[in-house]
Motif scaffolding. Sequence first.
Motif, PDB file in Angstrom:
ATOM      1  N   UNK A  22       0.834  -1.200   0.000  1.00  0.00           N
ATOM      2  CA  UNK A  22       0.000   0.000   0.000  1.00  0.00           C
ATOM      3  C   UNK A  22       0.870   1.253   0.000  1.00  0.00           C
ATOM      4  N   UNK A  23       1.922   1.221   0.809  1.00  0.00           N
ATOM      5  CA  UNK A  23       2.821   2.375   0.859  1.00  0.00           C
ATOM      6  C   UNK A  23       3.529   2.618  -0.459  1.00  0.00           C
ATOM      7  N   UNK A  24       3.919   1.544  -1.134  1.00  0.00           N
ATOM      8  CA  UNK A  24       4.600   1.681  -2.426  1.00  0.00           C
ATOM      9  C   UNK A  24       3.654   2.278  -3.463  1.00  0.00           C
ATOM     10  N   UNK A  25       2.413   1.774  -3.514  1.00  0.00           N
ATOM     11  CA  UNK A  25       1.439   2.313  -4.463  1.00  0.00           C
ATOM     12  C   UNK A  25       1.180   3.795  -4.204  1.00  0.00           C
ATOM     13  N   UNK A  26       1.175   4.184  -2.945  1.00  0.00           N
ATOM     14  CA  UNK A  26       0.970   5.599  -2.619  1.00  0.00           C
ATOM     15  C   UNK A  26       2.095   6.447  -3.204  1.00  0.00           C
ATOM     16  N   UNK A  51      -0.541   5.817  -7.180  1.00  0.00           N
ATOM     17  CA  UNK A  51      -1.739   4.999  -7.405  1.00  0.00           C
ATOM     18  C   UNK A  51      -2.536   5.043  -6.101  1.00  0.00           C
ATOM     19  N   UNK A  52      -3.131   6.219  -5.838  1.00  0.00           N
ATOM     20  CA  UNK A  52      -3.666   6.533  -4.514  1.00  0.00           C
ATOM     21  C   UNK A  52      -4.899   5.712  -4.165  1.00  0.00           C
ATOM     22  N   UNK A  53      -5.785   5.505  -5.111  1.00  0.00           N
ATOM     23  CA  UNK A  53      -6.990   4.722  -4.817  1.00  0.00           C
ATOM     24  C   UNK A  53      -6.630   3.287  -4.453  1.00  0.00           C
ATOM     25  N   UNK A  54      -5.701   2.723  -5.224  1.00  0.00           N
ATOM     26  CA  UNK A  54      -5.257   1.362  -4.934  1.00  0.00           C
ATOM     27  C   UNK A  54      -4.588   1.298  -3.561  1.00  0.00           C
ATOM     28  N   UNK A  55      -3.792   2.298  -3.264  1.00  0.00           N
ATOM     29  CA  UNK A  55      -3.118   2.348  -1.969  1.00  0.00           C
ATOM     30  C   UNK A  55      -4.130   2.416  -0.831  1.00  0.00           C
ATOM     31  N   UNK A  82      -2.683  12.345   5.459  1.00  0.00           N
ATOM     32  CA  UNK A  82      -2.091  13.685   5.621  1.00  0.00           C
ATOM     33  C   UNK A  82      -1.416  14.142   4.336  1.00  0.00           C
ATOM     34  N   UNK A  83      -0.679  13.242   3.693  1.00  0.00           N
ATOM     35  CA  UNK A  83       0.046  13.609   2.480  1.00  0.00           C
ATOM     36  C   UNK A  83      -0.893  13.774   1.285  1.00  0.00           C
ATOM     37  N   UNK A  84      -1.958  12.957   1.224  1.00  0.00           N
ATOM     38  CA  UNK A  84      -2.873  13.061   0.087  1.00  0.00           C
ATOM     39  C   UNK A  84      -3.664  14.370   0.145  1.00  0.00           C
ATOM     40  N   UNK A  85      -4.228  14.699   1.300  1.00  0.00           N
ATOM     41  CA  UNK A  85      -4.855  16.000   1.498  1.00  0.00           C
ATOM     42  C   UNK A  85      -6.168  16.225   0.783  1.00  0.00           C
ATOM     43  N   UNK A  86      -6.904  15.165   0.453  1.00  0.00           N
ATOM     44  CA  UNK A  86      -8.249  15.338  -0.108  1.00  0.00           C
ATOM     45  C   UNK A  86      -9.166  15.934   0.971  1.00  0.00           C
ATOM     46  N   UNK A  87     -10.312  16.510   0.574  1.00  0.00           N
ATOM     47  CA  UNK A  87     -11.277  16.992   1.584  1.00  0.00           C
ATOM     48  C   UNK A  87     -11.641  15.867   2.555  1.00  0.00           C
ATOM     49  N   UNK A  93      -7.673  15.183   6.408  1.00  0.00           N
ATOM     50  CA  UNK A  93      -7.001  15.599   7.637  1.00  0.00           C
ATOM     51  C   UNK A  93      -7.724  15.055   8.871  1.00  0.00           C
ATOM     52  N   UNK A  94      -9.050  15.005   8.816  1.00  0.00           N
ATOM     53  CA  UNK A  94      -9.804  14.426   9.936  1.00  0.00           C
ATOM     54  C   UNK A  94      -9.515  12.935  10.067  1.00  0.00           C
ATOM     55  N   UNK A  95      -9.440  12.246   8.910  1.00  0.00           N
ATOM     56  CA  UNK A  95      -9.100  10.819   8.940  1.00  0.00           C
ATOM     57  C   UNK A  95      -7.682  10.630   9.509  1.00  0.00           C
ATOM     58  N   UNK A  96      -6.781  11.498   9.074  1.00  0.00           N
ATOM     59  CA  UNK A  96      -5.402  11.393   9.553  1.00  0.00           C
ATOM     60  C   UNK A  96      -5.345  11.563  11.068  1.00  0.00           C
ATOM     61  N   UNK A  97      -6.067  12.549  11.589  1.00  0.00           N
ATOM     62  CA  UNK A  97      -6.048  12.790  13.031  1.00  0.00           C
ATOM     63  C   UNK A  97      -6.605  11.580  13.784  1.00  0.00           C
TER      64      UNK A  97
END
Length: 748
Positions: free
Chosen positions: A645-649, A653-657, A691-696, A699-703
């Motif tokens: 998952x980390x490699x795909x990110x 390939x964000x959705x796959x990750x 956090x790195x992707x930053x979609x709407x 950030x809440x998910x990251x927290x």
Amino acid sequence: MNLASIIISVATKEIAGFTVIGYLTEKAADIGTGKIWAELKKKIGNRPDSFECRLYGAIEKSAKEYLCKGTIEDVSAAICERIFDAWCREGYLTPERIANILRCYSTYAKQNDILAWYRTFQEQIIKDDILCPMFMMNNIQLSGELQREQDKKIDQVLALLQVIMKENKDTQQKKPEYISDPPTDIDSFYVDRTILENELWTTIVLSGKSVLLYGIGGIGKTETAKSVLKKIYSMPCDVTGIYQIAWVTYTNGKLKDSLIEAFYDTKRYTDRDKAWEHIYNIIQTQREKLLIVIDNVETVVQDQDIERLGDLPCRILVTSRTEQFSGLYRYPVDHLPEEDCRDIFYHYYVGDHDNYYLDKILELIEHHTVMLELLAKTANMEEKTLQEFYVLLVQKGFHMSNEEVDSHHPLLRAEKRVTEQLKILFAISKCRIQDNDLLCQLSVIPAIPFQYKSVRNWIKVQHKSQLEYLVKTGWLKSDGKLVSTYIMHSVIASAIRFQNEDHLYEKCRYVIHSITKEMECGEQEHGAEKSYLIPFSWSISDVLWNHLCDEQDAEFLTNLAYIYYDIGNYDNAYQFFQRALEIDERVSGPNSIIVSSDYYNLADVSYNMYQFPESLSYLRKALAIRKKYYSSDNIEVVLLIKLLAGIYAKLNRLDRAEALYFWAADKFERNPETDILQLSTHYSDMASFFRERGYPGDYDKARTYYQKAERGLKQIYGDKLHPEMAAFYDEYALLYHNMGKYSCELPE
């Protein structure tokens, strides 16, 4: 510059009809701070070419360089008079005194850099054939013929004058501080190389340059460096301009690793890049106030950093067997004179003196310093007369020179000859079987000081007395203290390995196995806590690289790689993971579980090296093997999916990750075999992804996931200051930075 040192340095030079040493010997007891200058002026006189006039001229030229063009003569004259008057009145000058004077005229200066004036002043001094020797501090053997009795007398006068010339104790300048472990004490019977040491002092201290001491192994480079360093350390910082000293033993074939291992302040860093950044900042901040001694550089191959040493702004002293350095002033270290060699030999040999046969022995070894001591101790242990010992050496074919090798030939060929001759000496010496095995084990660890308690778990030694016996026979050195520190010279170690090359690996298996166990990290341990083992483990792997062949050897390499991985040295970690893979494939087969782990390790370290396509390739190989043994729900497979998952990110390939991250989280949460650390680390990785992707909403998910990770990590580490917790909070803080909440604190 302390006038006492100036006077001593010119002690053998005749000026205006008198010798300073003769004058000082008679008058030293009566000379005080204010009297020295006046008394010396009377003796030298006021001729236009006198020392006094030349000194004023140097001050005047330096002042003009300091001032802007067009500055009126009155200002220049005032500066010169004040500096000259301070010298006459006080008897000596320091950069601080000059600074106090020049600051009054800073509005007229080209640049308000006091050290620039001082450097210009030194340049003027060096150009003058009278002033230059006056400023060569401790240069008490200009002619090279001064006898040792005179040296002692001069040292006594110097010590007296240093006491007289010191300022009030409350205002004394401090001496340099070590920002690393200091070197071991100078050899108890070290013979000064006065001319060479004075040249090094002049280049390093007076000129502020970096130097290289080069010569064949065992000739005395390290001891010479220690002697120069001892003099620098004994002087106040304002005299030498050196405020910090670092002694660095060159290990691992990497300059950066050696510096990180040596500096005190880097012990708290778990990230190699941050540790190096800290050292680099020290170098750039301290500049010429910092002296770094880099000892025992055998080769500069495959280390670009060591080749660029001359570009660093600090002062550097390197000891090496090669002269292939750029940007350094090079000084060769040759053998000692015959008389000094005799003194050393008789210091260790208690039999009857016989200079005729001793000189013949010295010719055999070409006055090689390390071999000299070893031969003396061997002759002593064998209880041979020097004639008998010489005949024995000749019978065994002992001779340093041949038609291919002499002192003018390349050092590496001469080095090989030394090793060959030491092999003969090894066969002559009285060495018990158990001592031979112990020497083999000691020969594969680096030439750095160690104590008995440090290595007793690695080597087969029943009692400290075994080490003391090796000291007595000359194969090992000791400082002779109650808690002794030992060291084996690299030349001797090389000869022992050469003597035992057919059986060295087998004799060192115990060392490999023992140090492998010590490198293992528990669940709450971090590889940085084991970093003290790196120089020893690296040396073993370097010496035995082509002999390592079984599962235990692969485990040794893997454990060493884990330590490198934890401190952020991914290049070295990759190298040892790769070697472990080669061994495991040959021993266990290409489809074994251990090979799958090796591929995973390579995928993980490649990921951290930002080599994501290579990481993906290794991980796919690991997955292909592991799926033959485990179901997809097994923790051993889920761990690999987490990395995938980390490699795909990173490959965008964000959705796959994201899908793989959630799949792995679900498997971790459902599986009772999942430990807290695995789950907490996965939550932290998921949080960093959002956090790195930053979609709407990311950030809440990251927290949310950072909070889950924090709860788990606190169950493991509690309030302990652990590197993993520090790294986690560093990532956590970035979330608030990305959110623009710079003043927010992390939750309790």
